[in-house]
Every structure is written in structure tokens, then in C-alpha cells.
Design an enzyme around this catalytic site. Structure first.
Site: not given
Ligand code: SAH
Ligand code: SF4
Length: 392
Positions: A128, A135, A142, A369
């Protein structure tokens, strides 16, 4: 009226300035590598062959020292080492979880840090990787979303994450050893680390092209998954210019809820997003889109949500990846109960979609994640606290 022509001429005749200091070759496309070799004295007629040779040393065998590139003349190797370097980000620390997950804290130019996670499974090994430091988006669940964007990673820093993991796993074939001799430890790449890959499109594309190049790391485009929060204008481009698999952070079934969870929804709402996904040019049964759906207690996890979800995605070859929410210090949500997640998965499954529940991996090292970077920040905070205590 003819005034503009000479000005343009002037601009065009200014000689292109060569960059100062040695140029890092990692992250350059084949075309850019060719150009930079020629600009530093490689005869044009030889350039294509030199690109092939150097490319193979760097990306097939993991060699970084020009002097070890033994099929090049000694004088040429010396010339290369004067002008170029083969440099990747530095691993600051490595943690290995009880379940075998590895998390690398990696330092890039400017002293910034990103995290890279390797997840071994019985039939695959997934790396990963991150595309940005922080971001620009602010998804409310997130942790990365609470950090401002510091900067985009360069293509070299993105592919460099794959290279440093290959170093750590000792995965480079020996020079001369044919590719495909040993089982792959890194068999898949997911762009699911920090950042929104489609807001750093060109660098992500160049890096993934390097990962897919048959003379090097040689990963199939079907083993690379790019996850986006839904940057609609870049989705078709992803299919055309990268051709990898797509995952979409869907997470809600009404615009009202998605607006709060994934605020980019205010710009491109669910209907617009789904329309674009339907057109994803390379869509076929073997190339399903993954819909990521984070399970948040009482927010998006009802039976009605599950039913709406399958209605919405009808007609799109899809798999729904349910992600139990990973909490982080100060996070405003809770993970749905296990029973709820299973019931949600069941409704989706009965509607004909695969609905795997993502097992949180590396929880003991905060590698799951959406948790990336938080452990480091916490460590810093506690160091700062200790310093404060000592100081007072
Ligand atoms: N910015 C991109 C990729 C990075 S995040 C995106 O948003 O898709 C990768 C995955 O992890 C995304 O589906 C995001 O929504 C998820 N994710 C982020 N924070 C998380 C959390 N605290 N618990 C579970 N999944 C999470
Ligand atoms: Fe950015 Fe996190 Fe949203 Fe992905 S899930 S777009 S890393 S703020």
C-alpha cells in the site's frame, strides 16, 4: 501586428538549462531518461540501447551503483556516476506486526515523511503506497484528511516506495537471473496510502508505468488498484493512460450523508460519479470496480443503506469492499458492530455482489487504512510532551 512572432522566437532559442547537481534517474519515463542521457553526452544513436540497459539495472535488478552496471564500458559508467544518481526515499523505521504486516516510515526530500505498508496474505502480497504528503480533501473519518496537503510526491518517490519494499523483502532477482523465477512477494500494489492519487495524476501515472514495464518490476495492470475519493474528470483518464483497476471511496448512499463523509461529493455528487464509473472505458467482467465502504456506526450502516447501495450500482460490474472503521485518536465516529457489518454484507451478497469484509491488518502497529501517520504523530507528541515535562 507581427510583434508577437519575434518574442516567441526569442523564448524558443533560449538554451534549455541543465539542472544543477546530479540528476536522479528514478521516476523518469523511458522517454525522459533518453533525453537526460543525451543532454549529458550519450550519443543519440546509442541512447535507446543505453536506456534499455540502465532501465534493466535499476528496475529489474535493483542496482543503484553505476559502477556495478557491468555491461556498460567503464568510462561510460564513470560518466554516468558524475552526472546522475539512482536514489530512492530513505526508510527511517520499520515495524513488523504480529500478523506479518510491515510498516515503513519513509523520509522524502524536505524532511517530510510518508508511510508504506506491506500486507502478506497466503495467495498474494500487497504493498500500500502513498501519493501525497497529507491530502487536500477533508473526509471526516480519515486521519490523513485532518492533515493539510504538504506536497505531491514525485514519480520517483512513488515508485521508490515499491523499490524500498523490494529491498527490505530481498526481492530483486540477481543480475542475469531471468524474471519470474521466484514467487513474488509484492504481487499487488494499491494506491490506498496517504493522499488522493488523482490529484497527483501525472506522477502517479509515470510511476505506475514504471511498475508495469515488462523489462523491470513488471506488474500486470490488473494487479495495481488506484483508490479515489471520486475525482470525476480524472477517472476516464485513469482508464486510458494507466489502465489499472479502480477502487472508489463510496461510503454513503445519499448525497446528504456523502457530503459530510466525502466532501468532494459536493463538487461531483453520487449521480455524476456513477455516470462516470459506468463509462469507465475498460470496464469488463474481469475488471470490476471496487466500491469501498467504511462501516460507521449509526451513520451509513443500516439495512436501507445496503439496499440503496445495490440499487445505485446496478449494472456496474462491482465488488463491494466493506471496511470496518479504524479509529484514530480523536476520531468522531465508531466502528459498526460486527453483527451489523455481517448483516450489511449479507444483503449485498444476496443481491449478487461479492462483499468481502476487509480484515484490519497490522492493527498493533497502526498500519490499517486511514491510520497512516497517526502513530508517528503520536510518538512525536509524546516526545514533545516529555520534552515539555523535562523543561519545566
Ligand atoms: N484518497 C484515496 C486513497 C487513500 S484512502 C481515497 O480516498 O480513496 C484508502 C481507503 O481507506 C479509502 O477508501 C478511504 O476512504 C479509507 N479510509 C480512510 N480512513 C479510514 C478509516 N479511518 N477507517 C477505515 N477506512 C478508512
Ligand atoms: Fe484524502 Fe483521506 Fe479523503 Fe482519501 S479518504 S481523499 S486520503 S481525506
Amino acid at each position: 501586428m507581427t510583434q508577437t512572432a519575434p518574442i516567441t522566437q526569442d523564448v524558443l532559442t533560449i538554451p534549455r538549462k541543465l539542472p544543477e547537481g546530479p540528476v536522479n534517474l528514478v521516476g523518469l519515463t523511458r522517454e525522459a531518461l533518453r533525453e537526460v542521457l543525451i543532454a549529458h553526452g550519450t550519443p543519440e544513436k546509442q541512447a535507446k540501447m543505453r536506456v534499455n540497459q540502465i532501465w534493466q539495472w535499476i528496475y529489474q535488478w535493483g542496482v543503484r551503483d553505476f559502477h556495478a552496471m557491468t555491461n556498460l564500458a567503464k568510462a561510460y559508467r564513470a560518466q554516468l556516476s558524475e552526472n546522475f544518481v539512482v536514489a530512492i526515499p530513505e526508510v527511517v523505521s520499520k515495524q513488523v506486526s504480529a500478523d506479518g504486516t510491515r510498516k515503513y516510515l519513509v523520509r522524502i526530500a524536505g524532511g517530510h515523511e510518508v508511510e508504506v505498508v506491506y500486507i502478506p496474505e497466503t495467495d498474494r502480497g500487497t504493498l500500500c503506497i502513498s501519493s501525497q504528503v497529507g491530502c487536500t480533501l477533508t473526509c471526516s473519518f480519515c486521519h490523513t484528511g485532518t492533515q493539510k496537503l504538504v506536497r505531491n510526491l514525485t514519480a520517483g518517490e512513488i515508485i521508490g516506495q515499491v523499490m524500498l519494499a523490494r529491498d527490505d523483502l530481498n526481492e530483486w532477482p540477481k543480475p542475469g537471473e531471468p524474471a519470474g523465477e521466484r514467487p513474488r512477494l509484492i504481487s499487488n500494489i494499491v494506491l490506498m496510502g496517504m493522499g488522493e492519487p488523482l490529484y497527483n495524476f501525472d506522477n502517479v501515472r509515470d510511476a505506475m508505468k514504471i511498475a508495469m514495464d515488462g523489462e523491470g518490476i513488471s506488474l500486470s495492470r490488473r494487479r495495481i488498484t488506484l483508490s479515489t475519493s471520486g475525482v470525476v474528470p480524472e477517472i476516464a483518464k485513469t482508464a486510458e493512460e494507466i489502465g489499472c483497476l479502480l477502487a472508489v471511496s463510496f461510503h454513503a448512499t445519499t448525497d446528504e450523508v456523502r457530503d459530510t463523509l466525502v466532501p468532494i461529493n459536493k463538487k461531483w455528487n453520487i449521480a455524476t460519479l456513477l455516470e462516470t464509473l459506468r463509462d469507465y472505458p475498460r470496464l469488463s467482467n474481469s475488471e470490476r470496480i471496487t466500491f469501498e465502504y467504511v462501516m460507521l456506526k449509526g451513520v451509513n450502516d443500516s439495512d436501507a443503506d445496503a439496499r440503496r447501495l445495490v440499487q445505485l450500482i446496478k449494472g456496474i460490474p462491482a465488488k463491494i469492499n466493506l471496511i470496518p472503521f479504524n479509529e484514530w485518536p480523536g476520531s468522531p465516529y465508531q466502528r459498526s458492530d460486527w453483527e451489523r457489518i455481517e448483516r450489511f454484507a449479507d444483503i449485498i451478497y444476496k443481491a449478487g455482489y461479492a462483499s468481502p469484509i476487509r480484515t484490519p491488518r497490522g492493527e498493533d502497529i497502526m498500519a490499517a487504512c486511514g491510520q497512516l501517520k497517526s502513530a508517528t504523530e503520536r510518538a512525536r507528541k509524546s516526545r514533545a510532551q516529555i520534552e515539555a515535562e523535562v523543561g519545566h
